[in-house]
Design an enzyme around this catalytic site. Structure first.
Site, PDB file in Angstrom:
ATOM      1  CB  SER A 193      -9.337 -31.987 -22.805  1.00 13.32           C
ATOM      2  OG  SER A 193      -8.446 -32.180 -23.882  1.00 13.32           O
ATOM      3  CE1 TYR A 210     -13.083 -31.178 -26.420  1.00 12.53           C
ATOM      4  CE2 TYR A 210     -10.704 -30.995 -26.334  1.00 12.53           C
ATOM      5  CZ  TYR A 210     -11.865 -31.692 -26.052  1.00 12.53           C
ATOM      6  OH  TYR A 210     -11.796 -32.894 -25.386  1.00 12.53           O
TER       7      TYR A 210
HETATM    8  N1  LIG Z   1     -11.339 -39.031 -26.729  1.00 13.65           N
HETATM    9  C1  LIG Z   1     -10.358 -38.175 -26.457  1.00 13.65           C
HETATM   10  O1  LIG Z   1      -9.293 -38.201 -27.091  1.00 13.65           O
HETATM   11  C2  LIG Z   1     -10.547 -37.172 -25.357  1.00 13.65           C
HETATM   12  C3  LIG Z   1      -9.423 -36.470 -24.900  1.00 13.65           C
HETATM   13  C4  LIG Z   1      -9.579 -35.552 -23.874  1.00 13.65           C
HETATM   14  C5  LIG Z   1     -10.834 -35.349 -23.320  1.00 13.65           C
HETATM   15  N2  LIG Z   1     -11.902 -36.043 -23.793  1.00 13.65           N
HETATM   16  C6  LIG Z   1     -13.199 -35.779 -23.178  1.00 13.65           C
HETATM   17  O2  LIG Z   1     -13.789 -36.999 -22.770  1.00 13.65           O
HETATM   18  C7  LIG Z   1     -15.207 -36.794 -22.635  1.00 13.65           C
HETATM   19  C8  LIG Z   1     -15.947 -37.979 -23.234  1.00 13.65           C
HETATM   20  O3  LIG Z   1     -15.815 -37.940 -24.654  1.00 13.65           O
HETATM   21  P1  LIG Z   1     -15.401 -39.217 -25.499  1.00 13.65           P
HETATM   22  O4  LIG Z   1     -14.016 -39.027 -25.968  1.00 13.65           O
HETATM   23  O5  LIG Z   1     -15.751 -40.467 -24.796  1.00 13.65           O
HETATM   24  O6  LIG Z   1     -16.329 -38.999 -26.810  1.00 13.65           O
HETATM   25  P2  LIG Z   1     -17.674 -39.741 -27.291  1.00 13.65           P
HETATM   26  O7  LIG Z   1     -18.167 -38.925 -28.419  1.00 13.65           O
HETATM   27  O8  LIG Z   1     -17.412 -41.189 -27.505  1.00 13.65           O
HETATM   28  O9  LIG Z   1     -18.638 -39.609 -26.027  1.00 13.65           O
HETATM   29  C9  LIG Z   1     -19.288 -38.401 -25.697  1.00 13.65           C
HETATM   30  C10 LIG Z   1     -20.729 -38.683 -25.369  1.00 13.65           C
HETATM   31  O10 LIG Z   1     -21.350 -37.435 -25.010  1.00 13.65           O
HETATM   32  C11 LIG Z   1     -22.646 -37.433 -25.578  1.00 13.65           C
HETATM   33  N3  LIG Z   1     -23.162 -36.062 -25.740  1.00 13.65           N
HETATM   34  C12 LIG Z   1     -22.833 -35.145 -26.677  1.00 13.65           C
HETATM   35  N4  LIG Z   1     -23.563 -34.034 -26.510  1.00 13.65           N
HETATM   36  C13 LIG Z   1     -24.360 -34.246 -25.423  1.00 13.65           C
HETATM   37  C14 LIG Z   1     -25.340 -33.464 -24.756  1.00 13.65           C
HETATM   38  N5  LIG Z   1     -25.674 -32.229 -25.184  1.00 13.65           N
HETATM   39  N6  LIG Z   1     -25.956 -33.990 -23.665  1.00 13.65           N
HETATM   40  C15 LIG Z   1     -25.648 -35.241 -23.246  1.00 13.65           C
HETATM   41  N7  LIG Z   1     -24.746 -36.028 -23.844  1.00 13.65           N
HETATM   42  C16 LIG Z   1     -24.104 -35.537 -24.926  1.00 13.65           C
HETATM   43  C17 LIG Z   1     -22.490 -38.133 -26.917  1.00 13.65           C
HETATM   44  O11 LIG Z   1     -23.726 -38.613 -27.423  1.00 13.65           O
HETATM   45  C18 LIG Z   1     -21.502 -39.251 -26.563  1.00 13.65           C
HETATM   46  O12 LIG Z   1     -22.167 -40.452 -26.205  1.00 13.65           O
HETATM   47  C19 LIG Z   1     -15.504 -35.448 -23.305  1.00 13.65           C
HETATM   48  O13 LIG Z   1     -15.698 -34.458 -22.316  1.00 13.65           O
HETATM   49  C20 LIG Z   1     -14.240 -35.174 -24.088  1.00 13.65           C
HETATM   50  O14 LIG Z   1     -14.036 -33.799 -24.305  1.00 13.65           O
HETATM   51  C21 LIG Z   1     -11.791 -36.948 -24.783  1.00 13.65           C
END
Ligand SMILES: NC(=O)c1ccc[n+]([C@@H]2O[C@H](COP(=O)([O-])OP(=O)(O)OC[C@H]3O[C@@H](n4cnc5c(N)ncnc54)[C@H](O)[C@@H]3O)[C@@H](O)[C@H]2O)c1
Length: 295
Positions: free
Chosen positions: A142, A155
């Site tokens: 991130s 985080y």
């Molecule tokens: N959306 C943003 O703004 C953003 C920014 C920077 C980084 N990220 C990173 O992107 C990645 C994806 O997240 P996203 O934004 O698509 O969110 P999201 O919540 O849409 O997707 C995350 C997925 O991870 C799954 N999950 C949660 N805990 C879990 C576990 N213990 N085992 C297996 N699966 C699990 C959830 O069920 C979900 O489907 C993450 O690592 C997040 O930190 C997101």
């Protein structure tokens, strides 16, 4: 990796957001898919959306559990005979104050965001080394892997950790002269996804704690800002395309959030120093680089 056709891609957190977009992007490039998520219903819906044919395997997995990640790797190889792409993508965001966060909540976030990546590397990289064909490991860190904001204790801590861990993987593969595995780490900013609904996967014992803190006006304001930012952020599909472009170019870093001149200079300075190995402990850096060059 430039040609993805016939490759096998494993995506954790593949049921929604960026994970689902990465799965679609991999499928569009001719990959067979293994999607893993802790939410069984969402996983089944995602598999259906991806066509639910013989080239999509859905494996319910809690990535915080090393044995479940190992079982995921075994299931992927049993189904498709190999794994070429691993996306360490599953992650959670829950704002908190470092001194009010319980030990159990620290364990939850460290397990999902950080130990998961170590487990992914431990279970998949030895199989990729044995395969010897083109492979690539991607970690989704991130922008918070390079920065810290109020309320971001768990985080930012875990996202910094997986940045260092993935850079260490990249350096170690080069130092050990492993020729077939590339590494990419993405540090996205606000991206459209379900990340601002952490209650969907919060362990029931922690639901009260995670909900209660929104009584804190600073954390409440932060969450409101984040919700608006994520809703209006980069599309998950655009980010997935950037990640695939980086894999094809064998780029270590994807830095979508650092797009103004000042922040790009900051991020690339950090990235360049770290990826060149010149940020090694200063008293040893010359000796270290010299030793490496003789091996
Ligand atoms: N959306 C943003 O703004 C953003 C920014 C920077 C980084 N990220 C990173 O992107 C990645 C994806 O997240 P996203 O934004 O698509 O969110 P999201 O919540 O849409 O997707 C995350 C997925 O991870 C799954 N999950 C949660 N805990 C879990 C576990 N213990 N085992 C297996 N699966 C699990 C959830 O069920 C979900 O489907 C993450 O690592 C997040 O930190 C997101």
């Amino acid at each position: 990796m430039k040609d993805f056709k016939g490759s096998v891609a494993v995506i954790t957190g593949g049921a929604s957001g960026l994970g689902l977009a990465l799965a679609k992007a991999a499928q569009a490039r001719g990959c067979k898919l293994v999607i893993a998520d802790i939410r069984e219903d969402a996983l089944a819906a995602a598999a259906k959306a991806l066509g639910a044919n013989g080239e999509v395997l859905a494996v319910k997995t809690d990535v915080s559990q090393a044995d479940e990640v190992e079982a995921l790797a075994a299931a992927a190889v049993a189904k498709f005979g190999k794994v070429n792409l691993l996306f360490n993508n599953a992650g959670i965001f829950a704002s908190s104050l470092s001194w009010e966060t319980s030990a159990d909540e620290y364990d939850w976030v460290i397990g999902v965001n950080q130990r998961s990546v170590a487990s992914g590397i431990r279970s998949f990289v030895p199989r990729m080394i044995a395969q010897g064909d083109p492979c690539h490991v991607v970690t989704i860190s991130s922008g918070a892997g390079l920065t810290v904001n109020p309320g971001f204790a768990t985080y930012s801590m875990t996202k910094h950790a997986v940045l260092a861990l993935t850079e260490a993987l990249w350096l170690d593969l080069r130092a050990q002269k492993v020729p077939n595995i590339g590494v990419t780490i993405a540090m996205p900013g606000m991206t459209q996804s379900g990340i601002m609904s952490p209650e969907k996967t919060t362990p029931s014992a922690l639901k009260g704690e995670v909900g209660e803190r929104l009584g804190n006006p600073v954390l409440k304001a932060l969450e409101t800002l984040m919700q608006a930012g994520v809703a209006g952020g980069l599309s998950a599909e655009a980010l997935a395309d950037q990640v695939f472009a980086a894999i094809a170019a064998d780029d270590l870093y994807v830095l979508p959030a650092f797009d103004d001149e000042g922040s790009r200079t900051f991020a690339t300075a950090v990235a360049t120093g770290r990826a060149s190995g010149t940020n090694a402990y200063p008293p040893f850096v010359d000796a270290f680089l010299e030793t490496l060059s003789t091996l």
